[in-house]
Design an enzyme around this catalytic site. Structure first.
Site, PDB file in Angstrom:
ATOM      1  N   SER A 166     -17.315  36.522  -4.004  1.00  0.00           N
ATOM      2  CA  SER A 166     -17.745  35.405  -4.780  1.00  0.00           C
ATOM      3  C   SER A 166     -16.677  35.540  -5.824  1.00  0.00           C
ATOM      4  O   SER A 166     -16.592  35.261  -6.460  1.00  0.00           O
ATOM      5  CB  SER A 166     -18.970  35.443  -5.108  1.00  0.00           C
ATOM      6  N   GLY A 178     -22.091  41.928  -0.072  1.00  0.00           N
ATOM      7  CA  GLY A 178     -23.122  41.713  -1.224  1.00  0.00           C
ATOM      8  C   GLY A 178     -22.819  42.052  -2.296  1.00  0.00           C
ATOM      9  O   GLY A 178     -23.804  41.635  -3.800  1.00  0.00           O
ATOM     10  N   ASP A 214     -13.828  40.495   8.647  1.00  0.00           N
ATOM     11  CA  ASP A 214     -15.107  40.349   8.111  1.00  0.00           C
ATOM     12  C   ASP A 214     -16.219  39.571   9.260  1.00  0.00           C
ATOM     13  O   ASP A 214     -16.172  38.185   9.475  1.00  0.00           O
ATOM     14  CB  ASP A 214     -14.832  40.220   6.434  1.00  0.00           C
TER      15      ASP A 214
HETATM   16  P1  13P Z   1     -20.158  38.613  -2.355  1.00  0.00           P
HETATM   17  O1  13P Z   1     -20.781  37.066  -2.006  1.00  0.00           O
HETATM   18  O2  13P Z   1     -21.755  38.870  -2.687  1.00  0.00           O
HETATM   19  O3  13P Z   1     -18.745  39.028  -2.949  1.00  0.00           O
HETATM   20  O4  13P Z   1     -19.878  38.995  -0.857  1.00  0.00           O
HETATM   21  C1  13P Z   1     -19.048  39.602  -0.740  1.00  0.00           C
HETATM   22  C2  13P Z   1     -19.517  40.194   1.425  1.00  0.00           C
HETATM   23  O5  13P Z   1     -19.703  40.355   1.922  1.00  0.00           O
HETATM   24  C3  13P Z   1     -17.956  39.470   1.934  1.00  0.00           C
HETATM   25  O6  13P Z   1     -18.394  40.622   3.813  1.00  0.00           O
HETATM   26  O1  G3H Z   2     -19.445  37.509   3.657  1.00  0.00           O
HETATM   27  C1  G3H Z   2     -18.935  36.643   3.531  1.00  0.00           C
HETATM   28  C2  G3H Z   2     -17.626  35.963   3.251  1.00  0.00           C
HETATM   29  O2  G3H Z   2     -17.635  36.139   1.374  1.00  0.00           O
HETATM   30  C3  G3H Z   2     -16.584  35.735   3.186  1.00  0.00           C
HETATM   31  O3  G3H Z   2     -17.135  33.578   3.600  1.00  0.00           O
HETATM   32  O4  G3H Z   2     -17.530  32.571   5.482  1.00  0.00           O
HETATM   33  O5  G3H Z   2     -17.018  31.973   3.355  1.00  0.00           O
HETATM   34  O6  G3H Z   2     -15.429  32.651   4.016  1.00  0.00           O
HETATM   35  P1  G3H Z   2     -17.056  32.655   3.804  1.00  0.00           P
HETATM   36 ZN    ZN Z   3     -20.849  40.480   4.031  1.00  0.00          ZN
END
Ligand code: 13P
Ligand code: G3H
Ligand code: ZN
Length: 338
Positions: free
Chosen positions: A274, A229, A99
């Site tokens: 989140s 997100g 990610d």
């Molecule tokens: P959230 O913070 O809305 O859960 O998004 C997670 C995300 O986009 C991870 O790449």
């Molecule tokens: O988009 C980001 C993800 O929620 C991962 O978050 O970089 O705190 O692990 P992190």
């Molecule tokens: Zn993201």
């Protein structure tokens, strides 16, 4: 030493995204950093017969150790297979995804340690630089049949501010060129979602820009689109956290009906992190407060894991529409392997 994802029982995103575009659902992409989150994700997706993308950020990889993480993902696949056999249900396809990869080197390192999919996030770069970096990653990844997600447009992401105004929406007129120039397998877009727990002020009525999504879809029909997100910020979890000593600011997330609508279109991967963090924290805070004598981590992490699992099941069924879709994907993957 380098390991290819196929030897871990993991798959890339190609077949599942084609099924998602055809079938009007989105594959869940849930982040994990630890054992309990991973167990909850896998068990919920097996139980609901959903395909799943388990995703790891750069921060998660540093936190949990890159070697341990690859072994955990392999272990999760083995656990899923054993559980499926014991419960006499079908196995599910699992993708291990990086990610928000921020460099070519990080993407290569993940591919060499068994990831089947990587995101190269050049969204903060100038268009030409983003395209060139993304092309470099796809050229390497495709040698190993690893799929690549790119991004166009910038999401608001400041965690401690309600920063929904600072998006740069994806420009639909750029997507065709970006996709053909870079060879990406999927494209993350910015249409009003944002990272973190503070997306919109309490009382606001968020509306993601489905009009931009539809325009993008018109320009690259059938091409897999990704939404980052996409947490909905469960209000009961926020209230529980604050009741038991936390101090989160009031905020609302992306309404689940809007995510469901997006999943019916070309959106075939929805990222949620989140919401899981909030659910886990709420349960742990509640137990710490109600049972102050407890000090066995299994007694608070176990219930937190159960709450997380229930949340993922519900998301798969009610929001993403991915529940029950694993069998057709497994079938299509077997057919394409012959
Ligand atoms: P959230 O913070 O809305 O859960 O998004 C997670 C995300 O986009 C991870 O790449
Ligand atoms: O988009 C980001 C993800 O929620 C991962 O978050 O970089 O705190 O692990 P992190
Ligand atoms: Zn993201």
């Amino acid at each position: 030493m380098s390991v290819h994802y196929t030897s871990l029982g993991i798959v890339n995103t190609r077949v599942m995204f084609a099924a998602a575009v055809r079938g009007g659902f989105a594959v869940p992409a849930y982040n994990f950093n630890n054992m309990e989150q991973l167990q909850a994700i896998i068990m919920a997706c097996l139980e609901t017969q959903s395909p799943v993308i388990i995703q790891v950020s750069k921060g998660a990889r540093d936190y949990a150790d890159r070697t341990l993480l690859s072994h955990m993902a392999h272990g999760a696949v083995e656990m899923m297979k054993r559980e499926a056999g014991e419960k006499a249900i079908g196995e599910i396809p699992i993708v291990l995804h990086l990610d928000h990869g921020d460099s070519y080197e990080l993407c290569v390192s993940c591919i060499e340690s068994g990831f089947s999919s990587v995101m190269i996030d050049g969204s903060h770069l100038r268009y030409e630089e983003n395209a060139a970096l993304t092309r470099k990653v796809t050229d390497f990844a495709h040698l190993y049949d690893v799929t690549v997600e790119g991004e166009l447009g910038v999401l608001a992401g400041v965690e401690d501010e309600v920063a929904a105004e600072s998006h740069t929406y994806t420009r639909p007129e750029e997507v065709e060129d970006f996709v053909s120039q870079t060879g990406v397998d999927s494209l993350a877009i910015s249409i009003g979602t944002s990272h973190g727990a503070y997306k919109f002020k309490a009382g606001q009525s968020p509306r993601i820009r489905l009009d931009i999504l539809h325009e993008i879809e018109r320009r690259i029909p059938g091409f897999p689109i990704v939404l980052h997100g996409s947490s909905s910020i469960p209000q009961d979890a926020v209230e529980t956290i604050n009741r038991y000593g936390g101090s989160l600011k009031d905020s609302v997330g992306i309404p689940e009906e809007q995510l469901r609508e997006a999943a019916r279109s070309a959106v075939c991967k929805i990222n949620i992190d989140s919401d899981g963090r909030l659910i886990m924290t709420a349960k742990i805070r509640e137990i710490f407060s109600r049972k102050p004598e407890e000090f066995d981590p299994r007694k608070y992490l176990g219930p937190a894991r159960d709450a997380l699992r229930a949340m993922y099941c519900r998301k798969n069924i009610d929001v993403l529409g991915s529940a029950g879709r694993a069998p057709e994907i497994m079938k299509a993957m077997k057919a394409s392997a012959h």
